[in-house]
Scaffold this active site. Structure first.
Site, PDB file in Angstrom:
ATOM      1  CE  LYS A   7      -3.202   2.343   3.186  1.00 41.98           C
ATOM      2  NZ  LYS A   7      -4.215   2.172   4.226  1.00 41.98           N
TER       3      LYS A   7
HETATM    4  C1  R5P Z   1      -2.445   3.838   7.139  1.00 42.92           C
HETATM    5  O1  R5P Z   1      -1.405   3.489   6.829  1.00 42.92           O
HETATM    6  C2  R5P Z   1      -3.244   3.298   8.234  1.00 42.92           C
HETATM    7  O2  R5P Z   1      -3.404   1.937   8.067  1.00 42.92           O
HETATM    8  C3  R5P Z   1      -4.512   4.036   8.414  1.00 42.92           C
HETATM    9  O3  R5P Z   1      -5.051   3.786   9.651  1.00 42.92           O
HETATM   10  C4  R5P Z   1      -5.534   3.896   7.345  1.00 42.92           C
HETATM   11  O4  R5P Z   1      -5.476   2.706   6.637  1.00 42.92           O
HETATM   12  C5  R5P Z   1      -5.465   5.081   6.457  1.00 42.92           C
HETATM   13  O5  R5P Z   1      -6.575   5.205   5.624  1.00 42.92           O
HETATM   14  P1  R5P Z   1      -6.937   6.609   4.972  1.00 42.92           P
HETATM   15  O6  R5P Z   1      -5.666   7.410   4.912  1.00 42.92           O
HETATM   16  O7  R5P Z   1      -7.455   6.288   3.613  1.00 42.92           O
HETATM   17  O8  R5P Z   1      -7.958   7.262   5.833  1.00 42.92           O
END
Ligand code: R5P
Length: 302
Positions: free
Chosen positions: A203
């Site tokens: 990711k």
């Molecule tokens: C990011 O690396 C973390 O896992 C977060 O808690 C989350 O997945 C981030 O998601 P978003 O930035 O799309 O709100």
């Protein structure tokens, strides 16, 4: 045991039909065992080859984030539209129905809160518990260039080793510290390190310049991170560009659950990701759906 008294002669061997070699649909996953591939096929849709992963794991370091105060009320109605769900075991066990059969990507690292140095994470889940929860993958934060870089890389390699024994793939999550540059050069470095050291998918954030070089130089699928809340059309445009430039899907949280109409937004994101719908058209879809649906629905069975 089957009755063996009246065995029929075998006869139809379809000698004119060659056995088709089965190629797995995901980049870099062709040599994985059946269980790993089966789990990856719960994270990525075999039909499109992509995923809309809904990230709701924020609470593991920042508590009840806006939009996640009540996962049962705000998030459960979104689940039917998510190819996969990224969450902690606490939320999974307490709030997600076991009838949810799409992929679960389990947050498997943690430790520091937002009050401390975030890169100082350790593994936070036993592989036995991940197997017990029947998760499709495990996610671990990797802080390339961060204060605890080596520790976080070691967390990932340990998780990869544990996961290989159990048949559970690992998602390497590239984490960017406050003072680190978010550019293609950095993300090429971080994603490639994750893949070289065994992550089965990675990711990472989208960058306007050179994102296609990040996806091209990573030998496993890249899933685009959502990041901070953007206007809906901007978020859909970012997703569209990421997919067009080689991402195998998105892992979005705030850009979905902090919308005025999250149920509409996740469907619009799904249209972009799975059908490569143009962002303007997906935004129209969002507007149409949001007027049909309440901001948050009642808890629905999944
Ligand atoms: C990011 O690396 C973390 O896992 C977060 O808690 C989350 O997945 C981030 O998601 P978003 O930035 O799309 O709100």
């Amino acid at each position: 045991m089957a009755d063996v008294d009246d065995l029929k002669d075998t006869k139809n061997y379809h000698l004119d039909v060659p056995v088709k070699p089965a190629a797995f649909f995901l980049k870099g996953a062709g040599a994985l065992d059946w269980g790993m591939q089966n789990r990856l096929a719960r994270v990525f849709s075999p039909a499109s080859g992509r995923t809309v992963m809904l990230a709701i794991d924020h609470g593991y370091f920042q508590g009840p984030t806006a939009g996640l105060e009540r996962v049962d009320v705000n998030i459960v109605p979104l689940l039917p539209y998510a190819t996969a769900l990224m969450c902690t075991r606490g939320i999974l066990r307490t709030t997600v129905s076991p009838t949810f059969t799409n992929g679960v990507v389990l947050r498997a690292s943690g430790g520091p809160s937002i009050l401390k140095e975030l890169s100082n994470e350790q593994l936070a889940v036993d592989i036995e518990d991940a197997a017990r929860l029947n998760v499709a993958a495990m996610a671990v934060q990797v802080f390339v260039g961060g204060e605890f870089e080596t520790q976080s890389v070691h967390n990932m390699t340990r998780l990869v080793d544990l996961g290989l024994r159990a048949g559970i793939p690992t998602l390497g999550v590239t984490a960017v510290g406050k003072n680190m540059t978010r550019d293609a050069r950095y993300f090429r470095l971080a994603t490639r390190i994750c893949a070289e050291l065994g992550a089965h998918f990675v990711k990472t954030y989208y960058v306007d310049e050179g994102f296609e070089t990040v996806t091209a130089s990573c030998p496993v699928p890249i899933v685009m991170a959502g990041g901070k809340k953007l206007p809906e059309l901007d978020a859909l445009t970012m997703a569209y560009r990421a997919i067009s430039e080689g991402a195998a899907g998105v892992d979005m949280g705030r850009n979905i659950f902090q919308c005025e109409a999250p149920v509409a937004m996740i469907q619009a994101v799904g249209a972009v990701v799975h059908q490569l719908m143009k962002p303007e058209q997906a935004y129209d879809l969002y507007q149409t759906l949001r007027h049909e649906q309440p901001r948050s629905g009642r808890r629905v069975a999944v």
